[in-house]
Scaffold this active site. Structure first.
Site, PDB file in Angstrom:
ATOM      1  N   CYS A 297      -0.329  -3.997  -9.822  1.00 48.91           N
ATOM      2  CA  CYS A 297       0.701  -4.724  -9.077  1.00 48.91           C
ATOM      3  C   CYS A 297       0.689  -6.223  -9.352  1.00 48.91           C
ATOM      4  CB  CYS A 297       0.534  -4.451  -7.583  1.00 48.91           C
ATOM      5  SG  CYS A 297       0.449  -2.691  -7.223  1.00 48.91           S
TER       6      CYS A 297
ATOM      7  N   HIS B 124       1.050 -11.006  -0.763  1.00 49.56           N
ATOM      8  CA  HIS B 124       1.105  -9.668  -1.350  1.00 49.56           C
ATOM      9  C   HIS B 124       1.592  -8.689  -0.281  1.00 49.56           C
ATOM     10  CE1 HIS B 124       0.295  -6.561  -4.199  1.00 49.56           C
ATOM     11  NE2 HIS B 124      -0.621  -5.973  -3.443  1.00 49.56           N
TER      12      HIS B 124
ATOM     13  N   GLU C  16      -5.925 -10.236   3.290  1.00 45.91           N
ATOM     14  CA  GLU C  16      -5.191 -11.384   2.765  1.00 45.91           C
ATOM     15  C   GLU C  16      -5.058 -12.488   3.810  1.00 45.91           C
ATOM     16  OE1 GLU C  16      -1.225 -12.372   0.073  1.00 45.91           O
ATOM     17  OE2 GLU C  16      -1.386 -10.418   1.064  1.00 45.91           O
TER      18      GLU C  16
ATOM     19  N   LYS D  97       8.126  -7.792   0.763  1.00 42.09           N
ATOM     20  CA  LYS D  97       8.023  -6.341   0.576  1.00 42.09           C
ATOM     21  C   LYS D  97       8.513  -5.586   1.814  1.00 42.09           C
ATOM     22  CE  LYS D  97       4.210  -6.159  -2.780  1.00 42.09           C
ATOM     23  NZ  LYS D  97       3.830  -7.590  -2.880  1.00 42.09           N
TER      24      LYS D  97
ATOM     25  N   HIS E 191       7.557  -2.076  -2.373  1.00 41.05           N
ATOM     26  CA  HIS E 191       6.577  -2.560  -3.346  1.00 41.05           C
ATOM     27  C   HIS E 191       6.991  -2.129  -4.747  1.00 41.05           C
ATOM     28  CE1 HIS E 191       3.104  -3.886  -5.260  1.00 41.05           C
ATOM     29  NE2 HIS E 191       2.151  -3.255  -4.599  1.00 41.05           N
TER      30      HIS E 191
ATOM     31  N   PHE F 272      -4.403  -2.769  -7.948  1.00 46.74           N
ATOM     32  CA  PHE F 272      -5.496  -1.803  -8.030  1.00 46.74           C
ATOM     33  C   PHE F 272      -6.429  -2.205  -9.176  1.00 46.74           C
ATOM     34  CE2 PHE F 272      -3.308   2.234  -6.116  1.00 46.74           C
ATOM     35  CZ  PHE F 272      -3.347   1.638  -4.864  1.00 46.74           C
TER      36      PHE F 272
END
Length: 415
Positions: free
Chosen positions: A165, A305, A316, A337, A342, A403
């Site tokens: 991502c 994110h 975060e 998002k 996403h 990831f």
């Protein structure tokens, strides 16, 4: 050596809430949800039956059928947004020094739809290997950057970044570095993804990463809400034209903003989960600030994110508090998002565009779908819940994490 200054001169977007930059930005500020029940395949037997799909897209409006058949959907999306961005930046592709124009694209997965379709067809047969000759060229993740350079004749640096991502923010930062080191004058960068298919939904379901809130799909992407249960898969693409400042000024280009710094780090912790204390996330924001030569007090907005996962959102927010200290309470923070879902490897590109337009227009898009406070989050942080907020945005920071523990941050400021 003296580093070159890098500016943004063109934008292109194809998203679940708008098929152009203008539509995308308008719907971001309006707080529009892009979620809907999946239309691209029968998802009735899947745990998750909804996604943020691109809507009203007909590839034949952009290219002929013969060309479209050679391209996976993620490459189609890429070519569409690049065309918008190049028109927007006003560069003459016929007269520009093509050796000085490069393409660095991002995609976390690449041609997943093509890979799935070819495997399905093989499984239906008698075992005799019959594959489309375009199978491999359609599927490989680097092919979008190749097609972009072929279409426009750009012969500068050309490759694809793959960091899940974080892919398109990686591409953005690499492009930034090529220009400021004097290796290119113009870089076409961004990312695209098209993973709303059986393999994409099924694979993320198996990881328990997706929301399964089928009854409330329109509000299922709810970052920082206590009831969040996973991310909502999106698709689309974003393109940013980066240009050396002197080159842009010499041709009288419109300048949106300046890209001033980028950071890269690794969690070195877990295959899919973030470090619970946000160690990698905090380091990457420190690195971006250091790279930009900026004080933390100069940042006004962070596009986080913020995927709407139970672990990620908390980690975060902890990282932001560690990096910004008391200034964290002066920031606007939002997760777009909540509206787009996403976009995986394309997320960084469209979120960078949101940051750029926030800097240009002095308005911060909201984090929608928030109702229930999460006791694990500091209530004094301003997550820009549910409604856009006007404020002077001198500089905006964009976070994307992937990831594998890949972390990226980029900073845009007013020019």
């Amino acid at each position: 050596m003296e580093l070159k200054r890098v500016v943004v001169t063109g934008l292109g977007a194809l998203t679940p809430i708008g098929n152009t930059v203008e539509e995308y930005w308008s719907n971001l500020i309006a707080g529009t949800s892009g979620a809907g029940m999946i239309t691209q395949f029968d998802a009735s037997k899947f745990k998750t039956q909804f996604a943020c799909e691109v809507k009203g897209f007909d590839v034949l409006e952009y290219m002929d059928r013969k060309e479209a058949r050679k391209l996976d959907q993620f490459s189609q999306y890429a070519l569409v947004v690049v065309e918008e961005a190049i028109k927007d930046c006003g560069i003459d592709t016929e007269s520009v020094d093509s050796d000085s124009v490069g393409v660095i694209w991002g995609s976390g997965i690449g041609g997943l739809k093509t890979f799935q379709e070819e495997c399905f067809e093989f499984a239906k047969g008698d075992g005799t290997p019959r594959f489309n000759p375009f199978f491999i060229p359609k599927m490989i993740a680097d092919i979008a950057s190749g097609h972009i350079s072929i279409k426009y004749g750009f012969r500068g640096p050309n490759f694809t970044t793959v960091s899940a991502c974080a892919s398109s923010t990686n591409a953005l930062i690499d492009s930034f570095n090529y220009i400021r080191l004097g290796k290119a004058k113009v870089m076409v960068t961004g990312g695209s993804e098209a993973a709303v298919n059986e393999a994409g939904i099924g694979g993320f379901n198996a990881l328990k990463a997706l929301s399964t809130n089928n009854e409330n799909y329109a509000t299922a992407s709810r970052p920082f809400d206590q009831t969040r249960d996973g991310f909502v898969l999106g698709e689309g693409a974003g393109c940013i034209i980066l240009e050396e400042l002197e080159h842009a000024q010499a041709r009288g280009a419109k300048i949106y903003a300046e890209l001033v710094g980028g950071g890269l780090s690794a969690d070195a912790y877990h295959m899919t989960a973030p470090h619970p204390e946000g160690i990698g996330a905090s380091r990457v924001m420190h690195y971006a600030l250091d790279d930009a030569g900026m004080a933390k007090e100069e940042i006004d907005y962070i596009n986080v994110h913020g995927t709407s996962t139970p672990l990620g959102d908390v980690a975060e927010s902890r990282a932001i508090l560690e990096v910004f200290g008391e200034h964290a309470y002066n920031l606007n923070i939002s997760s777009t998002k909540s509206m787009t879902g996403h976009l995986l490897g394309a997320a960084g590109a469209i979120e960078a565009i949101a940051c750029i337009l926030s800097v240009v227009n002095d308005i911060v898009p909201p984090t929608i779908n928030w109702v229930h406070p999460d006791p694990e989050l500091d209530p004094k942080l301003n997550f820009t819940f549910n409604k856009a907020q006007k404020r002077v945005v001198r500089a905006a920071l964009s976070n994307t994490f992937g990831f594998g523990g890949h972390n990226t941050s980029a900073i845009f400021k007013k020019f």
